[in-house]
Design an enzyme around this catalytic site. Structure first.
Site, PDB file in Angstrom:
ATOM      1  N   LYS A 178      -5.112   5.304  -7.821  1.00 59.30           N
ATOM      2  CA  LYS A 178      -4.811   6.722  -8.063  1.00 59.30           C
ATOM      3  C   LYS A 178      -4.681   6.998  -9.559  1.00 59.30           C
ATOM      4  O   LYS A 178      -5.119   8.035 -10.056  1.00 59.30           O
ATOM      5  CB  LYS A 178      -3.528   7.116  -7.331  1.00 59.30           C
ATOM      6  CG  LYS A 178      -3.721   7.147  -5.819  1.00 59.30           C
ATOM      7  CD  LYS A 178      -2.428   7.441  -5.105  1.00 59.30           C
ATOM      8  CE  LYS A 178      -2.622   7.327  -3.604  1.00 59.30           C
ATOM      9  NZ  LYS A 178      -1.379   7.198  -2.884  1.00 59.30           N
ATOM     10  N   HIS A 216       0.074   1.818  -7.879  1.00 66.40           N
ATOM     11  CA  HIS A 216      -0.744   3.045  -7.816  1.00 66.40           C
ATOM     12  C   HIS A 216      -2.039   2.924  -8.627  1.00 66.40           C
ATOM     13  O   HIS A 216      -2.525   3.919  -9.174  1.00 66.40           O
ATOM     14  CB  HIS A 216       0.044   4.249  -8.360  1.00 66.40           C
ATOM     15  CG  HIS A 216       1.079   4.741  -7.411  1.00 66.40           C
ATOM     16  ND1 HIS A 216       1.985   5.713  -7.739  1.00 66.40           N
ATOM     17  CD2 HIS A 216       1.340   4.421  -6.128  1.00 66.40           C
ATOM     18  CE1 HIS A 216       2.781   5.946  -6.712  1.00 66.40           C
ATOM     19  NE2 HIS A 216       2.407   5.174  -5.720  1.00 66.40           N
ATOM     20  N   LEU A 235       0.887  -1.171   0.000  1.00 68.83           N
ATOM     21  CA  LEU A 235       0.000   0.000   0.000  1.00 68.83           C
ATOM     22  C   LEU A 235       0.917   1.210   0.000  1.00 68.83           C
ATOM     23  O   LEU A 235       1.994   1.185   0.609  1.00 68.83           O
ATOM     24  CB  LEU A 235      -0.886   0.016   1.256  1.00 68.83           C
ATOM     25  CG  LEU A 235      -1.991  -1.044   1.370  1.00 68.83           C
ATOM     26  CD1 LEU A 235      -2.721  -0.908   2.707  1.00 68.83           C
ATOM     27  CD2 LEU A 235      -2.986  -0.959   0.212  1.00 68.83           C
ATOM     28  N   ASP A 236       0.458   2.286  -0.654  1.00 62.00           N
ATOM     29  CA  ASP A 236       1.262   3.510  -0.678  1.00 62.00           C
ATOM     30  C   ASP A 236       1.448   4.059   0.740  1.00 62.00           C
ATOM     31  O   ASP A 236       0.640   3.766   1.625  1.00 62.00           O
ATOM     32  CB  ASP A 236       0.559   4.583  -1.520  1.00 62.00           C
ATOM     33  CG  ASP A 236       0.414   4.153  -2.966  1.00 62.00           C
ATOM     34  OD1 ASP A 236       1.187   3.286  -3.417  1.00 62.00           O
ATOM     35  OD2 ASP A 236      -0.486   4.681  -3.644  1.00 62.00           O
ATOM     36  N   TYR A 237       2.446   4.916   0.909  1.00 62.83           N
ATOM     37  CA  TYR A 237       2.730   5.423   2.261  1.00 62.83           C
ATOM     38  C   TYR A 237       1.542   6.180   2.850  1.00 62.83           C
ATOM     39  O   TYR A 237       1.302   6.174   4.048  1.00 62.83           O
ATOM     40  CB  TYR A 237       4.006   6.297   2.254  1.00 62.83           C
ATOM     41  CG  TYR A 237       3.746   7.742   1.915  1.00 62.83           C
ATOM     42  CD1 TYR A 237       3.563   8.146   0.597  1.00 62.83           C
ATOM     43  CD2 TYR A 237       3.631   8.695   2.923  1.00 62.83           C
ATOM     44  CE1 TYR A 237       3.276   9.460   0.285  1.00 62.83           C
ATOM     45  CE2 TYR A 237       3.350  10.021   2.620  1.00 62.83           C
ATOM     46  CZ  TYR A 237       3.169  10.386   1.295  1.00 62.83           C
ATOM     47  OH  TYR A 237       2.873  11.689   0.998  1.00 62.83           O
TER      48      TYR A 237
END
Ligand code: URA
Length: 239
Positions: free
Chosen positions: A186, A183, A100-102
């Site tokens: 997004k 990503h 998962l992204d930060y």
């Protein structure tokens, strides 16, 4: 798998130290006391130590409700690693399942079952992942059909497959994807000029997030078996 190894993997100490339970006749397989610690067990055997049933899963699988500001990497880099949030006794043992992204929050799994890990992250197995999304401007109802149709160019030569979008109100939606591209969410919203300002993963396959932010818990036997099922693995393969 030998029972001494099994107990050791289930947190009863080193192979050497678990021997004491056998000497004291505290170990039972299917209700029978066993003193031979080299006895082989299989996925259907019921193991007890001191009268307490031990889950017959030799692997550890953990869920974390990931907070913002942590990276899905085994080591700290620009941000601290999610590994800092894993209980110390499991930290060296497990690996992160996918990423998962930060700035994304929510369900992140960890396991020491390498085959399960790679299959859960492999788009070939079509594991559904549901996210709660908040965007920066009003969601148009037409997006539902566009996302459903799939085949959406999200840049870098990649296309997003069909996904299910449920618009909850002007700025909030749930989206279920079946891939796991970098990503992905997004980029998908970005294609239609939306910025994702909040992203939270609520479920992965049959596993629903049910711990507070920053908290972890071990998956139970039933959840583990469900993960094996959706990745076409058998408990026996794990032993
Ligand atoms: N898609 C994203 O864009 N970010 C995530 O963290 C997960 C899916």
């Amino acid at each position: 798998m030998r029972i001494d190894r099994f107990l050791s993997l289930n947190g009863f100490g080193s192979r050497k130290s678990v021997k004491k339970y056998f000497h004291k006749e505290e170990v039972k397989i299917n209700g029978q006391i066993v003193t031979d610690y080299s006895t082989d067990i299989n996925g259907n055997d019921v193991i007890e130590v001191k009268g307490i049933k031990v889950s017959n899963q030799p692997y550890v699988t953990i869920m974390l409700n990931k907070p913002e500001g942590y990276i899905s990497s085994m080591i700290d880099e620009r941000y601290p690693s999610v590994m800092n949030l894993i209980p110390e006794q499991y930290r060296k043992r497990v690996r992160i399942v996918g990423r998962l992204d930060y700035d994304t929050t929510g369900l992140l799994l960890f396991t020491d079952n390498g085959v399960l890990n790679s299959r859960l992250a492999n788009p070939k197995y079509h594991i559904p992942k549901t996210y709660e999304v908040t965007v920066n401007h009003i969601l148009k109802p037409g997006l539902v059909e566009i996302f459903k149709a799939g085949d959406i160019d999200i840049g870098r030569g990649e296309k997003a497959a069909s996904s299910e979008l449920v618009i909850k109100d002007e700025y909030h939606a749930d989206i279920t994807v079946h891939e796991g591209k970098y990503h992905e969410i997004k980029r998908l919203f970005g294609k239609y000029s939306y910025d994702v300002i909040k992203l939270h993963r609520r479920s992965l396959g049959p596993i629903n997030l049910d711990v507070d932010i920053g908290q972890t818990r071990l998956l139970n036997q039933e959840e583990y078996l469900q993960l094996l099922k959706i990745t076409h693995l058998k408990l026996e393969d794990s032993l």
